[in-house]
Design an enzyme around this catalytic site. Structure first.
Site, PDB file in Angstrom:
ATOM      1  N   SER A 291     -11.599 -23.840   6.711  1.00 16.55           N
ATOM      2  CA  SER A 291     -13.025 -24.094   6.949  1.00 16.55           C
ATOM      3  C   SER A 291     -13.274 -25.189   7.985  1.00 16.55           C
ATOM      4  O   SER A 291     -14.141 -26.047   7.812  1.00 16.55           O
ATOM      5  CB  SER A 291     -13.746 -24.431   5.636  1.00 16.55           C
ATOM      6  OG  SER A 291     -13.835 -23.278   4.833  1.00 16.55           O
TER       7      SER A 291
ATOM      8  N   HIS B  89       1.248 -18.175   4.831  1.00 17.98           N
ATOM      9  CA  HIS B  89      -0.206 -18.300   4.708  1.00 17.98           C
ATOM     10  C   HIS B  89      -0.637 -18.013   3.267  1.00 17.98           C
ATOM     11  O   HIS B  89      -0.088 -17.140   2.594  1.00 17.98           O
ATOM     12  CB  HIS B  89      -0.916 -17.345   5.667  1.00 17.98           C
ATOM     13  CG  HIS B  89      -2.375 -17.645   5.780  1.00 17.98           C
ATOM     14  ND1 HIS B  89      -3.298 -17.231   4.848  1.00 17.98           N
ATOM     15  CD2 HIS B  89      -3.066 -18.377   6.684  1.00 17.98           C
ATOM     16  CE1 HIS B  89      -4.491 -17.679   5.182  1.00 17.98           C
ATOM     17  NE2 HIS B  89      -4.382 -18.383   6.302  1.00 17.98           N
TER      18      HIS B  89
ATOM     19  N   LYS C 104      -6.440 -13.063  11.511  1.00 18.04           N
ATOM     20  CA  LYS C 104      -6.370 -12.270  10.279  1.00 18.04           C
ATOM     21  C   LYS C 104      -6.570 -10.795  10.635  1.00 18.04           C
ATOM     22  O   LYS C 104      -6.094 -10.347  11.686  1.00 18.04           O
ATOM     23  CB  LYS C 104      -7.366 -12.797   9.253  1.00 18.04           C
ATOM     24  CG  LYS C 104      -7.194 -14.319   9.030  1.00 18.04           C
ATOM     25  CD  LYS C 104      -7.957 -14.888   7.886  1.00 18.04           C
ATOM     26  CE  LYS C 104      -7.719 -16.389   7.817  1.00 18.04           C
ATOM     27  NZ  LYS C 104      -8.357 -17.032   6.680  1.00 18.04           N
TER      28      LYS C 104
ATOM     29  N   ASN D 285      -5.968 -18.077  13.695  1.00 20.61           N
ATOM     30  CA  ASN D 285      -5.411 -16.918  13.007  1.00 20.61           C
ATOM     31  C   ASN D 285      -6.537 -15.893  12.931  1.00 20.61           C
ATOM     32  O   ASN D 285      -7.542 -16.136  12.280  1.00 20.61           O
ATOM     33  CB  ASN D 285      -4.966 -17.382  11.612  1.00 20.61           C
ATOM     34  CG  ASN D 285      -4.601 -16.264  10.690  1.00 20.61           C
ATOM     35  OD1 ASN D 285      -4.458 -15.119  11.114  1.00 20.61           O
ATOM     36  ND2 ASN D 285      -4.443 -16.592   9.410  1.00 20.61           N
TER      37      ASN D 285
ATOM     38  N   GLY E 110     -11.489 -19.980   4.081  1.00 18.94           N
ATOM     39  CA  GLY E 110     -12.313 -18.774   4.115  1.00 18.94           C
ATOM     40  C   GLY E 110     -13.730 -18.931   3.591  1.00 18.94           C
ATOM     41  O   GLY E 110     -14.144 -20.006   3.157  1.00 18.94           O
TER      42      GLY E 110
ATOM     43  N   GLU F  47      -3.072 -16.467   2.043  1.00 16.51           N
ATOM     44  CA  GLU F  47      -3.487 -15.087   1.754  1.00 16.51           C
ATOM     45  C   GLU F  47      -2.274 -14.196   1.502  1.00 16.51           C
ATOM     46  O   GLU F  47      -2.319 -13.293   0.679  1.00 16.51           O
ATOM     47  CB  GLU F  47      -4.366 -14.554   2.895  1.00 16.51           C
ATOM     48  CG  GLU F  47      -5.749 -15.198   2.854  1.00 16.51           C
ATOM     49  CD  GLU F  47      -6.472 -15.246   4.188  1.00 16.51           C
ATOM     50  OE1 GLU F  47      -6.008 -14.641   5.158  1.00 16.51           O
ATOM     51  OE2 GLU F  47      -7.517 -15.936   4.246  1.00 16.51           O
TER      52      GLU F  47
ATOM     53  N   GLU G   7      -2.974 -26.199   4.803  1.00 14.76           N
ATOM     54  CA  GLU G   7      -4.170 -25.410   4.536  1.00 14.76           C
ATOM     55  C   GLU G   7      -4.402 -25.381   3.028  1.00 14.76           C
ATOM     56  O   GLU G   7      -3.848 -24.507   2.331  1.00 14.76           O
ATOM     57  CB  GLU G   7      -3.998 -23.973   5.050  1.00 14.76           C
ATOM     58  CG  GLU G   7      -3.803 -23.874   6.539  1.00 14.76           C
ATOM     59  CD  GLU G   7      -4.343 -22.559   7.106  1.00 14.76           C
ATOM     60  OE1 GLU G   7      -4.802 -22.583   8.247  1.00 14.76           O
ATOM     61  OE2 GLU G   7      -4.318 -21.532   6.403  1.00 14.76           O
TER      62      GLU G   7
END
Ligand code: 13P
Length: 258
Positions: free
Chosen positions: A213, A97, A12, A10, A176, A99, A170
């Site tokens: 990560s 996701h 982003k 991804n 991140g 985020e 995730e």
């Protein structure tokens, strides 16, 4: 060695047309010698999707979007419909996701509508689920939390064609910069409970990948010590050589990095 593995990234809100071209040149060259049952996917920002589709045509690289709306058209300024993504040739879309859940207030219900719309439009879906830091280490609560996310996201899906759905576990605490590096042992339990839940919900064998990560150092143990069907990588896959190294190390074609 595990077969039929999925490796995705991804991007982003990163990359440029020039960097994207370097990335696809390097990765598609690698794909020519990759075991044919592995699948590679990439989720670039929307404006780069046509370039990636053009530059990687015929290579088998799966090119998807990072989000979509649940409607196929209408007064939704700034949004992109699954129908349009399908028409321009995108293969799949990332939904749920962390985020987007956190920064754009996407609920399980909203994600469920998007999953249903995307599958109906003919796109594949990579569905992200994962618990936050308050549940880290609490196995029973984590299990219930993940079950709930899956139940709502998949409730309008009567049947799923093979390879149309991938679930990405995730955990929010691992994603991140500043995320806690995951230990294989702590993700193994969550992955096996996701597997059990999905097996009860859909007939098809749905790949489940791990993201959060993932690095050159931990990719192999995450792949070999858990039931994951692959790895989903963010910042460490922006450099195409590192992405390839993570894949090769994880599947055991290179010796493990200390
Ligand atoms: P990082 O690998 O940068 O933690 O990001 C993972 C991710 O969010 C993939 O969707």
């Amino acid at each position: 060695m595990k077969r039929g593995l999925w490796f995705g990234t991804n991007w982003k809100m990163n990359m440029t047309p020039g960097l994207a071209r370097q990335w696809t040149d390097t990765v598609t060259a690698y794909m020519q010698n990759m075991p044919s049952d592995h699948r590679l996917f990439v989720m670039p920002p929307y404006p780069l999707i046509p370039q990636l589709l053009r530059d990687t045509e015929g290579t088998g690289l799966i090119v998807g979007a990072q989000n979509c709306h649940w409607e196929s058209r209408g007064p939704y300024t700034g949004e992109i419909s699954p129908a349009l993504l399908k028409e321009i040739g995108a293969h799949n879309v990332l939904l749920g996701h962390a985020e987007r859940r956190k920064q754009f207030d996407e609920t399980d219900e909203v994600i469920g509508r998007k999953v249903s719309a995307a599958l109906h439009a003919g796109l594949g879906v990579v569905l992200c689920i994962g618990e936050g830091a308050t549940l880290k280490g609490k196995q029973t609560e984590t299990r219930q939390f993940l079950e709930q996310q899956l139940a709502v996201a998949l409730r309008d899906i009567p049947s799923i064609q093979p390879e149309r759905l991938v679930v990405a576990y995730e955990p929010v605490w691992a994603i991140g910069v500043g995320g806690q590096p995951p230990q294989a042992e702590e993700v193994a339990d969550a992955l096996s409970s996701i597997r059990q839940t999905i097996n009860q919900m859909v007939d098809e064998c749905v790949p489940i990948v791990y993201g959060g990560s993932v690095t050159l150092q931990n990719g192999r143990s995450l792949l070999t010590k858990t039931e994951t069907d692959g790895l989903f990588i963010g910042r460490h896959a922006l450099d195409p050589s590192t992405f390839i190294q993570i894949i090769e190390t994880a599947v055991g074609e290179r010796s493990e990095v200390e």
